[in-house]
Write a protein that holds these residues in place. Structure first.
Motif, PDB file in Angstrom:
ATOM      1  N   THR A  15     -86.103 -87.731  13.480  1.00  0.00           N
ATOM      2  CA  THR A  15     -86.159 -87.755  14.954  1.00  0.00           C
ATOM      3  C   THR A  15     -87.606 -87.947  15.409  1.00  0.00           C
ATOM      4  OG1 THR A  15     -84.381 -86.113  14.918  1.00  0.00           O
ATOM      5  CG2 THR A  15     -85.431 -86.507  17.043  1.00  0.00           C
ATOM      6  N   ALA A  16     -88.516 -87.175  14.798  1.00  0.00           N
ATOM      7  CA  ALA A  16     -89.932 -87.255  15.182  1.00  0.00           C
ATOM      8  C   ALA A  16     -90.486 -88.652  14.875  1.00  0.00           C
ATOM      9  CB  ALA A  16     -90.727 -86.195  14.428  1.00  0.00           C
ATOM     10  N   TYR A  17     -90.065 -89.215  13.742  1.00  0.00           N
ATOM     11  CA  TYR A  17     -90.566 -90.545  13.382  1.00  0.00           C
ATOM     12  C   TYR A  17     -90.179 -91.579  14.455  1.00  0.00           C
ATOM     13  CZ  TYR A  17     -91.126 -95.097  11.419  1.00  0.00           C
ATOM     14  OH  TYR A  17     -91.485 -96.414  11.269  1.00  0.00           O
ATOM     15  N   TYR A  18     -88.892 -91.571  14.826  1.00  0.00           N
ATOM     16  CA  TYR A  18     -88.444 -92.574  15.814  1.00  0.00           C
ATOM     17  C   TYR A  18     -89.114 -92.345  17.175  1.00  0.00           C
ATOM     18  CZ  TYR A  18     -84.905 -94.334  12.587  1.00  0.00           C
ATOM     19  OH  TYR A  18     -84.283 -94.909  11.510  1.00  0.00           O
ATOM     20  N   LEU A  19     -89.348 -91.080  17.516  1.00  0.00           N
ATOM     21  CA  LEU A  19     -90.044 -90.800  18.778  1.00  0.00           C
ATOM     22  C   LEU A  19     -91.472 -91.347  18.715  1.00  0.00           C
ATOM     23  CD1 LEU A  19     -88.805 -87.156  19.436  1.00  0.00           C
ATOM     24  CD2 LEU A  19     -88.501 -89.084  21.022  1.00  0.00           C
ATOM     25  N   ALA A  20     -92.153 -91.047  17.598  1.00  0.00           N
ATOM     26  CA  ALA A  20     -93.555 -91.489  17.466  1.00  0.00           C
ATOM     27  C   ALA A  20     -93.631 -93.014  17.446  1.00  0.00           C
ATOM     28  CB  ALA A  20     -94.157 -90.898  16.192  1.00  0.00           C
ATOM     29  N   ARG A  21     -92.670 -93.633  16.770  1.00  0.00           N
ATOM     30  CA  ARG A  21     -92.673 -95.105  16.683  1.00  0.00           C
ATOM     31  C   ARG A  21     -92.523 -95.741  18.062  1.00  0.00           C
ATOM     32  NH1 ARG A  21     -88.335 -98.515  13.159  1.00  0.00           N
ATOM     33  NH2 ARG A  21     -87.124 -98.317  15.058  1.00  0.00           N
ATOM     34  N   ALA A  22     -91.797 -95.017  18.935  1.00  0.00           N
ATOM     35  CA  ALA A  22     -91.601 -95.555  20.289  1.00  0.00           C
ATOM     36  C   ALA A  22     -92.761 -95.183  21.221  1.00  0.00           C
ATOM     37  CB  ALA A  22     -90.280 -95.037  20.850  1.00  0.00           C
ATOM     38  N   GLY A  23     -93.801 -94.549  20.663  1.00  0.00           N
ATOM     39  CA  GLY A  23     -95.000 -94.269  21.459  1.00  0.00           C
ATOM     40  C   GLY A  23     -95.021 -92.899  22.114  1.00  0.00           C
ATOM     41  N   HIS A  24     -94.079 -92.021  21.735  1.00  0.00           N
ATOM     42  CA  HIS A  24     -94.067 -90.676  22.328  1.00  0.00           C
ATOM     43  C   HIS A  24     -94.870 -89.701  21.464  1.00  0.00           C
ATOM     44  CE1 HIS A  24     -91.258 -92.134  25.233  1.00  0.00           C
ATOM     45  NE2 HIS A  24     -90.542 -92.664  24.240  1.00  0.00           N
ATOM     46  N   GLU A  25     -95.250 -88.589  22.091  1.00  0.00           N
ATOM     47  CA  GLU A  25     -96.016 -87.583  21.357  1.00  0.00           C
ATOM     48  C   GLU A  25     -95.033 -86.557  20.789  1.00  0.00           C
ATOM     49  OE1 GLU A  25     -98.743 -85.424  23.850  1.00  0.00           O
ATOM     50  OE2 GLU A  25     -99.289 -84.076  22.182  1.00  0.00           O
ATOM     51  N   GLY A 215     -99.123 -90.713  15.175  1.00  0.00           N
ATOM     52  CA  GLY A 215     -99.527 -89.786  16.241  1.00  0.00           C
ATOM     53  C   GLY A 215     -98.704 -88.523  16.340  1.00  0.00           C
ATOM     54  N   ALA A 216     -97.676 -88.375  15.485  1.00  0.00           N
ATOM     55  CA  ALA A 216     -96.897 -87.124  15.519  1.00  0.00           C
ATOM     56  C   ALA A 216     -97.742 -86.012  14.904  1.00  0.00           C
ATOM     57  CB  ALA A 216     -95.599 -87.290  14.729  1.00  0.00           C
ATOM     58  N   SER A 217     -97.489 -84.769  15.323  1.00  0.00           N
ATOM     59  CA  SER A 217     -98.209 -83.665  14.685  1.00  0.00           C
ATOM     60  C   SER A 217     -97.213 -82.617  14.203  1.00  0.00           C
ATOM     61  CB  SER A 217     -99.228 -83.060  15.646  1.00  0.00           C
ATOM     62  OG  SER A 217     -98.568 -82.600  16.795  1.00  0.00           O
ATOM     63  N   PHE A 218     -97.617 -81.882  13.176  1.00  0.00           N
ATOM     64  CA  PHE A 218     -96.743 -80.882  12.561  1.00  0.00           C
ATOM     65  C   PHE A 218     -97.414 -79.518  12.631  1.00  0.00           C
ATOM     66  CE2 PHE A 218     -95.148 -84.825  11.025  1.00  0.00           C
ATOM     67  CZ  PHE A 218     -93.796 -84.626  10.804  1.00  0.00           C
ATOM     68  N   ARG A 219     -96.679 -78.543  13.127  1.00  0.00           N
ATOM     69  CA  ARG A 219     -97.178 -77.168  13.116  1.00  0.00           C
ATOM     70  C   ARG A 219     -96.340 -76.387  12.120  1.00  0.00           C
ATOM     71  NH1 ARG A 219     -99.765 -74.923  18.076  1.00  0.00           N
ATOM     72  NH2 ARG A 219    -100.650 -76.734  19.120  1.00  0.00           N
ATOM     73  N   PHE A 220     -96.859 -76.290  10.890  1.00  0.00           N
ATOM     74  CA  PHE A 220     -96.123 -75.564   9.855  1.00  0.00           C
ATOM     75  C   PHE A 220     -96.475 -74.081   9.902  1.00  0.00           C
ATOM     76  CE2 PHE A 220     -96.080 -79.929   7.945  1.00  0.00           C
ATOM     77  CZ  PHE A 220     -94.715 -80.092   8.052  1.00  0.00           C
ATOM     78  N   GLU A 221     -95.703 -73.308   9.171  1.00  0.00           N
ATOM     79  CA  GLU A 221     -95.867 -71.838   9.135  1.00  0.00           C
ATOM     80  C   GLU A 221     -95.879 -71.269  10.547  1.00  0.00           C
ATOM     81  OE1 GLU A 221     -99.313 -71.877   6.465  1.00  0.00           O
ATOM     82  OE2 GLU A 221     -97.959 -71.095   4.933  1.00  0.00           O
ATOM     83  N   THR A 222     -95.060 -71.858  11.394  1.00  0.00           N
ATOM     84  CA  THR A 222     -94.937 -71.425  12.788  1.00  0.00           C
ATOM     85  C   THR A 222     -93.449 -71.275  13.093  1.00  0.00           C
ATOM     86  OG1 THR A 222     -96.902 -72.742  13.318  1.00  0.00           O
ATOM     87  CG2 THR A 222     -95.551 -72.047  15.180  1.00  0.00           C
TER      88      THR A 222
END
Ligand SMILES: Cc1cc2nc3c(=O)[nH]c(=O)nc-3n(C[C@H](O)[C@H](O)[C@H](O)COP(=O)(O)OP(=O)(O)OC[C@H]3O[C@@H](n4cnc5c(N)ncnc54)[C@H](O)[C@@H]3O)c2cc1C
Length: 418
Positions: A15-25, A215-222
C-alpha cells in the motif's frame, strides 16, 4: 497528501509503495524492528490466485467435527471462552452453504487474479528478486473421494476465469519429477500453470527499500496504541513514539486490526488462525526437492521452493493471539515434508515458525472505505495475503488518493458485515 499506514507486513508495505509511487507522503508505522516480521515472515510462499476456495464450504463443518480432539488434525480448536471466536464461528458457519461459497470464491478470486497481474507488472518494472518460481501450482490428491469432491470446483472456477487442469498421476510426475518416489500413493492432481511462488519476506523488504527511495518513511519499533476520531474523521494516532497526524490513515495491522478499530465502534470480524511453517535448507539435496509449488490435499499443506530452501506450511489453530511454536505441531509438518521428499535437505537445521492468519468468516479480505471519511482498511487477507497484497495495495492506494481504480471491489468493504 500525507497518509499513515498502520502495519509493515506485505499488505501495508505494498500500500505504501503504491502511495509513494503516486507522489504521496506515506508514513508506515510498525511495532517491529523491520518490515514483514509477523505473519508475512515465513508463510507458504504461494501466489495461488487459482486456489481461492474459502475455508467456509459445505463439507467443512462435518470435517471439523471429525478432526475434533485429534492433536495432528489440520484444524485445531483450543477450548477457551472467547466471545470474539464464538461470533466469528457463527458467521463462518453461515458461510458454509454452496451458494455463499460460490459468491465468496468469486469475490476473492477476482482480487487474487488482479493482484497476480499487479505483482507481475511490479516485478517487470522494478526487477525484484525474491526467490520467485513461475512454474505453476500442482495440487496433489491421495484420497479418491477427496479428488472426486474437488473436481466440480475446478469447472466452476474455470468458468469464473481461473485456469486449472485436471491431470493424472503420470502428468503430475512429469510436472514435478521429485514426486516420483510417492507416485503409488497419488490418485491425481489439479494443475494451475499461471500460479507462482516466492519469498514474501524478501519481497516486502525489497519493496520497503524501494518505497523509501520514493519518499516513504518507516517508523519501526513504534506501536500504535489508539486511533483518535474527531467527528466523522480520524484526527491522529497515538503511538509509543508520540502522536502522529496525517490526511488519511490505512489500517493494515493483520490480525491486530480489530483491536485497533474496536474503540472507534468498528467491529471487524477478523480472527487469528495460527499456522506453522518449516524451512529446510537443501544442502545440495536440490535435485530431489520439488521446484514446482505444491498443495498436498491429504494434510492441507503447501510446499514452495525458495532458492536453496524448501518451505512447507500448513495447519490452522484457533488459539487466540498465541503465536508460540508448539514443538509437536511443527515436527508434524517436518515429518510430512520428509515423508514426501526424504533426502531433500538437512532436517537438523530446519527452522520452525508460526504466524497468525488474519481470517474473515467468508475468506475474503476487508479493503476500502469505512464510515470515517479518511480511514481505510486493508486487512483480513487470511490464507491469501501474499497472493492478494499487490492488488489490494494498489486498490486501497487509489481509493485513498481519490483516483478511479482500474477495478472496483465494493463487495469487499466492511459494509458487507452489516
Ligand atoms: C502458515 C501460513 C502459511 C501461509 N501461506 C500463504 C501462502 O502460501 N500464500 C499466501 O498468499 N498467503 C499465505 N499466508 C497468509 C499470509 O501470510 C498473510 O495473509 C499475510 O502475511 C498478511 O499480511 P499482513 O500485512 O496483513 O499482516 P502482517 O504480516 O501480520 O503485518 C501486520 C503488521 O502490523 C503490525 N502491527 C500490528 N499491530 C500493531 C500495532 N498496534 N502497532 C504497530 N504495528 C502493529 C505488525 O507488527 C505487523 O508487522 C500464510 C499464512 C500462514 C500463517
Amino acid at each position: 497528501m500525507k497518509v499513515i499506514v498502520l502495519g509493515a507486513g506485505v499488505v501495508g508495505v505494498t500500500t505504501a509503495y503504491y502511495l509513494a509511487r503516486a507522489g504521496h507522503e506515506a508514513v508506515v508505522v510498525d511495532r517491529r524492528a523491520g518490515p514483514a516480521l509477523e505473519t508475512s515472515f515465513a508463510n507458504g510462499g504461494q501466489i495461488s490466485a487459482n486456489h481461492t476456495t474459502p475455508w467456509a464450504a459445505p463439507g467443512m463443518p462435518a470435517k471439523a467435527l471429525r478432526w475434533l480432539g485429534k492433536a495432528d488434525a489440520p484444524l485445531l480448536f483450543h477450548p477457551r471462552f472467547d466471545p470474539a471466536l464464538f461470533a466469528w464461528l457463527a458467521r463462518f458457519l453461515a458461510n458454509c452453504t454452496t451458494e455463499r461459497m460460490r459468491t465468496n470464491t468469486r469475490k476473492a478470486m477476482r482480487l487474487a487474479l488482479y493482484s497476480r497481474r499487479e505483482l507481475l507488472a511490479l516485478r517487470a518494472e522494478l526487477g525484484l528478486e525474491y526467490d520467485q518460481v513461475s512454474r505453476g501450482i500442482l495440487h496433489i490428491f491421495r484420497s479418491p473421494a477427496e479428488y472426486e469432491r474437488a473436481l466440480p470446483q475446478v469447472e466452476l472456477m474455470n468458468r469464473m476465469g481461473c485456469f486449472r487442469h485436471v491431470i493424472d498421476v503420470e502428468a503430475c510426475i512429469a510436472i514435478e519429477p521429485a514426486l516420483a518416489a510417492v507416485q503409488g500413493d497419488l490418485v491425481g492432481g489439479i494443475y494451475s500453470p499461471d500460479d507462482e511462488s516466492g519469498d514474501a519476506y524478501k519481497f516486502t523488504r525489497a519493496l520497503a527499500t524501494l518505497s523509501t527511495g520514493l519518499g516513504a518513511s518507516f517508523r519501526f519499533e513504534t506501536a500504535v496504541t489508539a486511533i483518535r476520531a474527531e467527528g466523522d474523521r480520524i484526527g491522529r494516532v497515538e503511538t509509543t513514539g508520540g502522536p502522529l497526524a496525517a490526511d488519511a490513515y490505512v489500517v493494515a495491522a493483520g490480525s491486530y486490526s480489530p483491536l485497533l478499530l474496536r474503540p472507534l465502534g468498528i467491529r471487524l470480524p477478523v480472527y487469528p488462525a495460527k499456522g506453522y511453517s518449516v524451512t529446510i535448507p537443501l544442502n545440495g539435496g536440490g535435485k530431489v526437492a520439488p521446484v514446482v509449488s505444491l498443495i498436498d490435499d491429504e494434510f492441507k499443506m503447501v510446499y514452495s521452493r525458495l532458492g536453496e530452501r524448501l518451505r512447507a506450511a500448513g495447519t490452522a489453530e484457533f488459539a487466540g493471539y498465541d503465536d508460540s511454536v508448539r514443538e509437536r505441531r511443527a515436527r508434524f509438518l517436518l515429518a510430512k515434508a520428509l515423508s514426501l521428499f526424504p533426502h531433500c535437505g538437512d532436517p537438523d537445521r530446519a527452522e520452525f515458525w508460526a504466524g497468525l492468519r488474519p481470517s474473515t468468516p467468508d475468506g475474503a479480505p476487508v479493503i476500502g472505505r469505512t464510515r470515517y471519511r479518511n480511514l481505510f482498511l486493508n486487512t483480513g487477507h487470511g490464507t491469501l495475503g501474499w497472493t492478494m497484497a499487490c492488488g489490494s495495495g494498489r486498490f486501497v492506494a487509489d481509493t485513498v488518493a481519490g483516483v478511479e481504480p482500474e477495478l472496483t471491489f465494493d463487495d469487499l468493504t466492511i459494509d458487507r458485515f452489516g
